[in-house]
Design a protein around this motif. Sequence first.
Motif, PDB file in Angstrom:
ATOM      1  N   TYR A   1     -13.929  10.698  92.891  1.00 49.45           N
ATOM      2  CA  TYR A   1     -12.473  10.691  92.756  1.00 49.45           C
ATOM      3  C   TYR A   1     -11.931   9.265  92.808  1.00 49.45           C
ATOM      4  N   ASN A   2     -12.332   8.518  93.837  1.00 54.76           N
ATOM      5  CA  ASN A   2     -11.763   7.190  94.044  1.00 54.76           C
ATOM      6  C   ASN A   2     -12.187   6.185  92.976  1.00 54.76           C
ATOM      7  N   VAL A   3     -13.344   6.389  92.379  1.00 51.12           N
ATOM      8  CA  VAL A   3     -13.774   5.492  91.306  1.00 51.12           C
ATOM      9  C   VAL A   3     -13.017   5.791  90.014  1.00 51.12           C
ATOM     10  N   GLN A   4     -12.880   7.071  89.679  1.00 47.72           N
ATOM     11  CA  GLN A   4     -12.326   7.452  88.378  1.00 47.72           C
ATOM     12  C   GLN A   4     -10.807   7.397  88.318  1.00 47.72           C
ATOM     13  N   ILE A   5     -10.144   7.496  89.469  1.00 46.73           N
ATOM     14  CA  ILE A   5      -8.692   7.589  89.467  1.00 46.73           C
ATOM     15  C   ILE A   5      -8.038   6.386  88.800  1.00 46.73           C
ATOM     16  N   MET A   6      -8.668   5.220  88.878  1.00 50.67           N
ATOM     17  CA  MET A   6      -8.098   4.027  88.257  1.00 50.67           C
ATOM     18  C   MET A   6      -7.975   4.175  86.742  1.00 50.67           C
ATOM     19  N   GLY A   7      -8.939   4.838  86.116  1.00 50.97           N
ATOM     20  CA  GLY A   7      -8.865   5.019  84.671  1.00 50.97           C
ATOM     21  C   GLY A   7      -7.611   5.767  84.259  1.00 50.97           C
ATOM     22  N   TYR A   8      -7.238   6.801  85.024  1.00 45.93           N
ATOM     23  CA  TYR A   8      -6.030   7.563  84.710  1.00 45.93           C
ATOM     24  C   TYR A   8      -4.768   6.788  85.073  1.00 45.93           C
ATOM     25  N   MET A   9      -4.819   6.054  86.160  1.00 44.18           N
ATOM     26  CA  MET A   9      -3.637   5.320  86.592  1.00 44.18           C
ATOM     27  C   MET A   9      -3.339   4.122  85.692  1.00 44.18           C
ATOM     28  N   GLN A  10      -4.343   3.624  84.995  1.00 40.53           N
ATOM     29  CA  GLN A  10      -4.076   2.545  84.043  1.00 40.53           C
ATOM     30  C   GLN A  10      -3.175   3.030  82.913  1.00 40.53           C
ATOM     31  N   THR A  11      -3.275   4.306  82.569  1.00 39.87           N
ATOM     32  CA  THR A  11      -2.378   4.873  81.557  1.00 39.87           C
ATOM     33  C   THR A  11      -0.938   4.830  82.047  1.00 39.87           C
ATOM     34  N   VAL A  12      -0.740   5.129  83.325  1.00 34.91           N
ATOM     35  CA  VAL A  12       0.598   5.068  83.921  1.00 34.91           C
ATOM     36  C   VAL A  12       1.074   3.618  84.005  1.00 34.91           C
ATOM     37  N   MET A  13       0.202   2.729  84.463  1.00 34.93           N
ATOM     38  CA  MET A  13       0.575   1.331  84.637  1.00 34.93           C
ATOM     39  C   MET A  13       0.898   0.654  83.308  1.00 34.93           C
ATOM     40  N   ALA A  14       0.229   1.096  82.240  1.00 36.50           N
ATOM     41  CA  ALA A  14       0.496   0.506  80.925  1.00 36.50           C
ATOM     42  C   ALA A  14       1.937   0.758  80.495  1.00 36.50           C
ATOM     43  N   LYS A  15       2.508   1.885  80.917  1.00 41.31           N
ATOM     44  CA  LYS A  15       3.910   2.183  80.601  1.00 41.31           C
ATOM     45  C   LYS A  15       4.874   1.492  81.568  1.00 41.31           C
ATOM     46  N   LEU A  16       4.428   1.308  82.825  1.00 44.12           N
ATOM     47  CA  LEU A  16       5.287   0.667  83.820  1.00 44.12           C
ATOM     48  C   LEU A  16       5.336  -0.846  83.665  1.00 44.12           C
ATOM     49  N   TYR A  17       4.168  -1.433  83.409  1.00 46.58           N
ATOM     50  CA  TYR A  17       4.058  -2.894  83.372  1.00 46.58           C
ATOM     51  C   TYR A  17       3.401  -3.333  82.059  1.00 46.58           C
ATOM     52  N   PRO A  18       4.029  -3.096  80.920  1.00 49.17           N
ATOM     53  CA  PRO A  18       3.381  -3.370  79.633  1.00 49.17           C
ATOM     54  C   PRO A  18       3.050  -4.842  79.410  1.00 49.17           C
ATOM     55  N   LYS A  19       3.863  -5.748  79.945  1.00 48.65           N
ATOM     56  CA  LYS A  19       3.596  -7.181  79.753  1.00 48.65           C
ATOM     57  C   LYS A  19       2.570  -7.707  80.747  1.00 48.65           C
ATOM     58  N   GLN A  20       2.663  -7.281  82.005  1.00 50.73           N
ATOM     59  CA  GLN A  20       1.780  -7.817  83.048  1.00 50.73           C
ATOM     60  C   GLN A  20       0.376  -7.217  82.995  1.00 50.73           C
ATOM     61  N   LEU A  21       0.256  -5.975  82.498  1.00 49.12           N
ATOM     62  CA  LEU A  21      -1.060  -5.340  82.427  1.00 49.12           C
ATOM     63  C   LEU A  21      -1.765  -5.795  81.148  1.00 49.12           C
ATOM     64  N   THR A  22      -2.210  -7.035  81.181  1.00 51.11           N
ATOM     65  CA  THR A  22      -2.892  -7.610  80.027  1.00 51.11           C
ATOM     66  C   THR A  22      -4.316  -7.045  79.924  1.00 51.11           C
ATOM     67  N   SER A  23      -4.972  -7.348  78.826  1.00 49.99           N
ATOM     68  CA  SER A  23      -6.341  -6.858  78.635  1.00 49.99           C
ATOM     69  C   SER A  23      -7.274  -7.414  79.705  1.00 49.99           C
ATOM     70  N   SER A  24      -7.043  -8.672  80.128  1.00 53.63           N
ATOM     71  CA  SER A  24      -7.901  -9.262  81.157  1.00 53.63           C
ATOM     72  C   SER A  24      -7.678  -8.602  82.508  1.00 53.63           C
ATOM     73  N   ILE A  25      -6.417  -8.257  82.823  1.00 49.95           N
ATOM     74  CA  ILE A  25      -6.129  -7.554  84.079  1.00 49.95           C
ATOM     75  C   ILE A  25      -6.736  -6.159  84.038  1.00 49.95           C
TER      76      ILE A  25
END
Length: 477
Positions: free
Chosen positions: A48-72
């Motif tokens: 659970y704790n390993v995979q949850i980041m993959g789903y939350m990146q989808t949320v973060m991409a909408k919240l922080y589109p400029k700051q969530l760069t490809s390197s981040i």
Amino acid sequence: MSEHKDNAVAETVLVSSSSQPSQKVRQTAPVSAWNVLVQGIALFSDGYNVQIMGYMQTVMAKLYPKQLTSSIKTRLSNSILVGEVIGMLLFGLCIDRFGRRVGIIATTAFLVLGIILSTAAHGNTVTGMFWMMIVSRGVAGVGAGGEYAVCTAQALESADSSASLQKRRGFLVTISTNLAIVSGFVGSSIVSLIVIAAYGNKASEGIWRVCFGIGIFLPLTIFFVRMSLLDSSQYQKHAIQRRVPYMLAIRRYWRPLLGCSLAWFLYDFVVYPFNLLAPTLVSGFTKNPTLLQSVGWSALINSFAIPGAIFGGWLTDRIGRRQTYAVGWAIVCVLGFLIGGLRFPLRHVFPLFVVLYGFFQSFLSVGPGDCNFLVSSESFPTPLRGHFLGFAAAVGKAGSAVGTTVLTIALNSFQNQTKGQQVLFFIGSSISVLGTLVVIFMIPNHPATLEEEDSKFREYLEENGYDTSEMGLVEKH
């Protein structure tokens, strides 16, 4: 040999800490089966704790589109992988030297601390918040990676503690390792769907904080239960706590170590990228997917691994570990080439694509997914099981980082998305061909009992002049 076997399945075991007086305790088959189950709950939590980041990146991409760069994005994904590699190597050594229960304390501490820090991540800027998240996810990764060695070793040794359990050892170990982890993956997607729906299908900072925070409950809930469990009688009998004969061990086990490490590397090279890229692979069928749709498709695709893990566990006790390993890899080869070859026609038959892709995921779980844990723990003697298992798992985890990078670059190098996906499946199948060959030529047959290999290792050490009189923790009368 019968005397060794009797010793291996004896019910009387001792508390594993050499600093404590020995206490005789009864360890029955039901107690051992419970021990196996508890390890599965712990690895479910890690999944659970390993995979949850993959789903939350989808949320973060909408919240922080400029700051969530490809390197981040890359650092957020890789930080926990780097932590896992460190944890696998570190705690693989630790549990052989100090006992399995010591590993439980340390890995839980790292995991819980990392979850707390990532849930509370803040910064003067959004980028600063991401860096706190990256570091804290790395800390959690050390604990999660250490659990691979701790839980697998305990599950295997508990499943070998009686004649009745030995007949189902393969199934018991696979459901408490691979099935538990992939169930954790699916569990993280279900939690994500529920939380996203609770927030009205709109991106919110509360979504990722709640989803991260939920990951702390299972580790804490089962911590005290795990602390009440004993180190296995097999470990207490054969432990080497000082003067570890590394050169002798490598001379004897280099071939299975290389085989297990390569097979795990190739599996993670394929399975992690295909898990992470699941939303991308189905995006061609859905225009502008919502948060619920993106996470939902990932949940559907990843859930196919669950029946595969159960079926693979059943097969290991019926046809053997190496045979299950090779058959799983070979079917993945066929399915990958089939999906790749039909990728363009499949654009118009979405249900068939989902079914074929699901079977691709399922047989990855049937063969290498199940057998990586089982074979990498059974192939080595008890006093060095953590060392070799941790090393093989760490090499595998490195494969996930390499595979994610390589396959993402391959996918993005084609302007035609369907063409890129076709190449992706061709690469995955080609890697599976290599995996099949590695298993056939480098994976050993499994021992009937752990005592069988432990006795051979002890005899080998004695033949090469190593003093075995200090091996083990059991009182000498």
